[in-house]
Design an enzyme around this catalytic site. Structure first.
Site, short mmCIF file in Angstrom:
data_model
loop_
_atom_site.label_atom_id
_atom_site.label_comp_id
_atom_site.label_asym_id
_atom_site.label_seq_id
_atom_site.Cartn_x
_atom_site.Cartn_y
_atom_site.Cartn_z
N SER A 1 -3.64 -1.34 -3.23
CA SER A 1 -2.61 -0.64 -2.46
C SER A 1 -3.17 0.68 -1.96
CB SER A 1 -1.38 -0.40 -3.32
OG SER A 1 -1.66 0.66 -4.23
N LYS A 2 -2.53 1.18 -0.93
CA LYS A 2 -2.98 2.42 -0.32
C LYS A 2 -2.97 3.55 -1.35
CE LYS A 2 -2.52 5.20 3.74
NZ LYS A 2 -1.78 5.55 4.91
N ARG A 3 -1.92 3.53 -2.15
CA ARG A 3 -1.77 4.58 -3.16
C ARG A 3 -2.99 4.64 -4.09
NH1 ARG A 3 1.58 4.14 -7.29
NH2 ARG A 3 2.06 2.04 -6.62
#
Ligand code: GLU
Length: 482
Positions: free
Chosen positions: A247-249
């Protein structure tokens, strides 16, 4: 199933970068369409006005083009279809498959809180499911705001078949009479998706398994509308090496990042194809046309896929080595210009030089950007020396060796690869040392680096005069550093 042709789609929301998961979904859909001679359609789900942006649409379109995923027909923008959904909701109300719910937000919040206090899962209590005709008319006449809810069976199981996961089911008790049209008259996401997919005659819905919960609801909508279900194929999750969802996070990159970091689209395409699919043999490096030939939905593996950046890097190196020097030069030239290492590639001599440099470095590069990192000494005489290398190889003894070598090099009319090797090896024999004793300081003097392509080919490419001048420059440097 009454679908006359295979039609698949991707339906990205333009709310951020082009995620590798979305790219993988796009590739699987594209491969399936191209394998079966079907159509690959593109729908941009841009109805979330707060989060959707035009530039994100461009990021998606550019990313698809870069990966070579050509879509069929016009792009469908969901925002242009806002009027398409309501008539179907009204039809469902008329047929008794959906109903108006006049419960106010306050009432629902109250009920939710009561459930919370009682520590039970909240479910809408269906209090508007059986309103009398009079109650409904009264509500409408009083201009009470309402949502439209789908009437689900009260008993039994919601179920659908998935090509990857088999038959899936969920108890109807776990599902609510969910909202399909909001109080502002707009369709809820799942309702819009079903109507869009139906209107676009989508035969196969291939998407990430994070959409599974949606699929249960969407299947109920298809059934209520009396429409044929498409075939569903839910793709496994993509995990990073720590087994977390990519995920981007957690720092996952977008397709644009790979593009800028010097990856080739062929490699990224090949790599993403293997995230959740395999040809059921040991092959890993597979060309696009081979993949089109063998791709089937049956080859999709339900188990989570692991994104291994090392493997991507390896594949990229493999694809780099398959390209001609000219093809690589075309890709690398703008990077060198940007780095300020050179200009004027329209000059034939310059181009020939670049191709030569590319040829020398090709075996060692895994990224296109490696060509820039590893090649500055081909374009400038004014490079720095690798500090660790200088500490190790630039000794007072090296000055003697380099001085003698420069003299020997200067004495030949042309410093060819063969000649350079002969000089170095003969001198090493004379001194009764290993050739490496000469090779290391020479490489550092001529390139500033401690590693690179074969020294002798490199000396030929740089040329006698420059080689000698650079050796002298290194000698001055060593002496001044004393
Ligand atoms: N818009 C959804 C997404 O970006 C895709 C919906 C679908 O494929 O049905 O994940």
């Amino acid at each position: 199933m009454s679908f006359s042709e295979i039609r698949v789609r991707i339906a990205p929301s333009p709310t951020g970068y082009f995620h590798v998961g979305t790219a993988r979904t796009a590739i699987f859909n594209w491969l399936y369409a191209r394998h079966t001679g079907g159509k690959f359609l593109l729908r941009i789900e841009d109805t979330d006005v707060e989060r959707s942006r035009k530039e994100y649409v461009d990021v998606i379109l550019d990313g698809l083009k870069w990966l070579g995923l050509d879509w069929d027909g016009e792009v469908v923008y969901q925002s242009s279809r806002l009027q398409s959904y309501r008539p179907f909701a009204l039809e469902l109300i008329e047929r008794g498959c959906a109903y108006r719910c006049f419960c106010t937000a306050e009432e629902l919040t109250q009920k939710r809180q009561t459930a919370q206090q009682a520590k039970v899962n909240y479910h809408y209590d269906r209090s508007c499911r059986n309103l009398s005709a009079e109650q409904i008319t009264a509500g409408l006449e009083a201009n009470k705001s309402y949502v439209v809810r789908l009437k689900l069976p009260l008993e039994g199981k919601a179920t659908f078949d998935d090509v990857v996961l088999g038959t899936l089911e969920k108890d109807y008790h776990e599902l609510d009479d969910f909202i399909i049209v909001k109080s502002d008259g707009n369709a809820i996401y799942n309702f819009a998706v079903v109507v869009d997919d139906h209107d676009m005659r989508i035969s196969h819905v291939i998407r990430g398994n994070d959409h599974m919960t949606n699929t249960f609801l969407q299947v109920e909508i298809y059934k209520a509308l009396g429409w044929d279900l498409p075939t569903f194929a839910h793709l496994p999750m993509i995990l990073d090496l720590n087994r977390n969802k990519v995920s981007k996070r957690k720092g996952a990159k977008g397709i644009t990042d790979y593009q800028h970091e010097g990856y080739l689209p062929e490699a990224v395409f090949n790599f993403l194809t293997l995230l959740g699919w395999s040809p059921k043999d040991d092959r890993e490096k597979m060309l696009r046309r081979e993949l089109v030939d063998v791709f089937t939905l049956e080859g999709i593996n339900p188990a989570n896929a692991v994104f291994n950046p090392e493997k991507l890097l390896w594949l990229n190196g493999e694809y780099i080595r398959e390209k001609t020097n000219h093809e690589i030069a075309v890709l690398v030239a703008p990077m060198l210009v940007e780095k300020g290492l050179t200009t004027k590639y329209y000059l034939e001599t310059r181009w020939q030089w670049l191709m030569k440099v590319v040829g020398l470095l090709k075996e060692r590069c895994k990224l296109l950007t490696d060509f820039v990192e590893m090649s500055s000494y081909f374009f400038t005489d004014n490079f720095e020396y690798d500090a660790k290398g200088a500490a190790k190889h630039f000794s007072p003894e090296a000055v003697k060796l380099l001085t003698a070598l420069a003299e020997k090099f200067a004495a030949v009319s042309e410093l060819t690869e063969i000649k350079a090797e002969e000089i170095v090896r003969t001198y090493a024999e004379e001194l009764q040392v290993k050739p490496a004793v000469l090779i290391h300081p020479t490489r550092l003097a001529v390139t500033g680096l401690t590693a690179g392509p074969s020294l002798f080919g490199l000396l030929e490419a740089v040329g006698r005069d420059k080689v000698c001048a650079r050796i002298k420059r290194a000698i001055v440097y060593i002496e001044s550093a004393k």
